[in-house]
Scaffold this motif. Structure first.
Motif, short mmCIF file in Angstrom:
data_model
loop_
_atom_site.label_atom_id
_atom_site.label_comp_id
_atom_site.label_asym_id
_atom_site.label_seq_id
_atom_site.Cartn_x
_atom_site.Cartn_y
_atom_site.Cartn_z
N PHE A 111 -18.54 57.01 -40.81
CA PHE A 111 -18.33 56.30 -39.55
C PHE A 111 -17.56 57.21 -38.61
O PHE A 111 -16.84 58.11 -39.03
CB PHE A 111 -17.64 54.95 -39.74
N ASP A 112 -17.77 56.98 -37.32
CA ASP A 112 -17.09 57.76 -36.29
C ASP A 112 -16.02 56.90 -35.64
O ASP A 112 -16.17 55.67 -35.55
CB ASP A 112 -18.08 58.22 -35.23
N TYR A 113 -14.97 57.54 -35.18
CA TYR A 113 -13.90 56.85 -34.47
C TYR A 113 -13.15 57.85 -33.61
O TYR A 113 -13.41 59.06 -33.68
CB TYR A 113 -12.96 56.14 -35.45
N SER A 115 -9.51 59.57 -32.77
CA SER A 115 -8.19 59.78 -33.36
C SER A 115 -7.12 59.21 -32.41
O SER A 115 -7.43 58.80 -31.28
CB SER A 115 -7.94 61.27 -33.56
N ARG A 122 -15.36 62.13 -37.39
CA ARG A 122 -16.33 61.54 -38.31
C ARG A 122 -15.72 61.59 -39.70
O ARG A 122 -15.25 62.62 -40.15
CB ARG A 122 -17.64 62.33 -38.31
N THR A 156 -10.04 48.01 -43.43
CA THR A 156 -10.74 47.94 -42.15
C THR A 156 -12.20 47.58 -42.38
O THR A 156 -12.74 47.81 -43.47
CB THR A 156 -10.67 49.29 -41.41
N SER A 158 -14.73 49.17 -41.34
CA SER A 158 -15.45 50.40 -41.64
C SER A 158 -15.35 50.75 -43.12
O SER A 158 -16.35 51.11 -43.76
CB SER A 158 -14.92 51.55 -40.80
#
Length: 168
Positions: A111-113, A115, A122, A156, A158
């Motif tokens: 998953f991407d987020y 920072s 990623r 979370t 994710s």
């Protein structure tokens, strides 16, 4: 790690650096492809690790006073510039738990987020096998638990998705 274990598992750990060669049942091309995709997408790369023992998964407990974070997380780390993904996986497990990865079994998803600094990241997740499941020596966490994936975990959404992928 005693020299006998180094010979048996084909890896070594230097005091100031970390070099490993765990078995890669996942396939080296998969790891290289994931790393190349992160570079092409201009995202920093992190790894998260799922360790299973007797039907439970190792979850690390953060300081209960840390605001805004899920209480449980998977072992993981940032992939250093120029570092191979297999090395980062083994280093994450060793640095956070004291355990030694002997095989990277499969990729569980990513998953991407953003920072905390607003940079794209990623996080690629892997299931691994370790030489032994103890003793666990924590460095950055308040505690750990081996938890069943049957119930609702305080993680979370994710991470919940990664653990669901792991179960299937």
């Amino acid at each position: 790690m005693p020299f006998e274990d180094v010979r048996r598992y084909g890896m070594w750990c230097a005091v100031w650096g970390f070099e490993v060669s765990p078995k890669q049942s996942i396939g080296e091309s998969v790891l290289t492809g994931l790393q190349d995709r992160a570079v092409a997408d201009s995202v920093a790369l992190r790894v998260g690790i799922v360790l299973e023992h007797n039907g439970t998964v190792l979850m690390l407990e953060r300081d209960p006073h840390g605001a805004g974070r899920s209480p449980l997380s998977l072992p993981g780390t940032i992939v250093r510039p120029g570092e191979q993904l297999a090395t980062a996986v083994a280093r994450a497990v060793f640095e956070e738990t004291g355990l030694t990865v002997v095989d990277i079994v499969r990729h569980l998803g990513s998953f991407d987020y953003l920072s905390n600094a607003g940079k794209p990241v990623r996080r690629e997740h892997f299931a691994v096998d370790v030489a032994t499941v103890g003793p666990i020596r924590l460095t950055n966490y308040a505690g750990y638990r081996w938890v069943s994936l049957d119930g609702e975990l305080p993680v979370t959404p994710s991470i919940r998705g990664i653990l669901t992928a792991y179960r299937s």
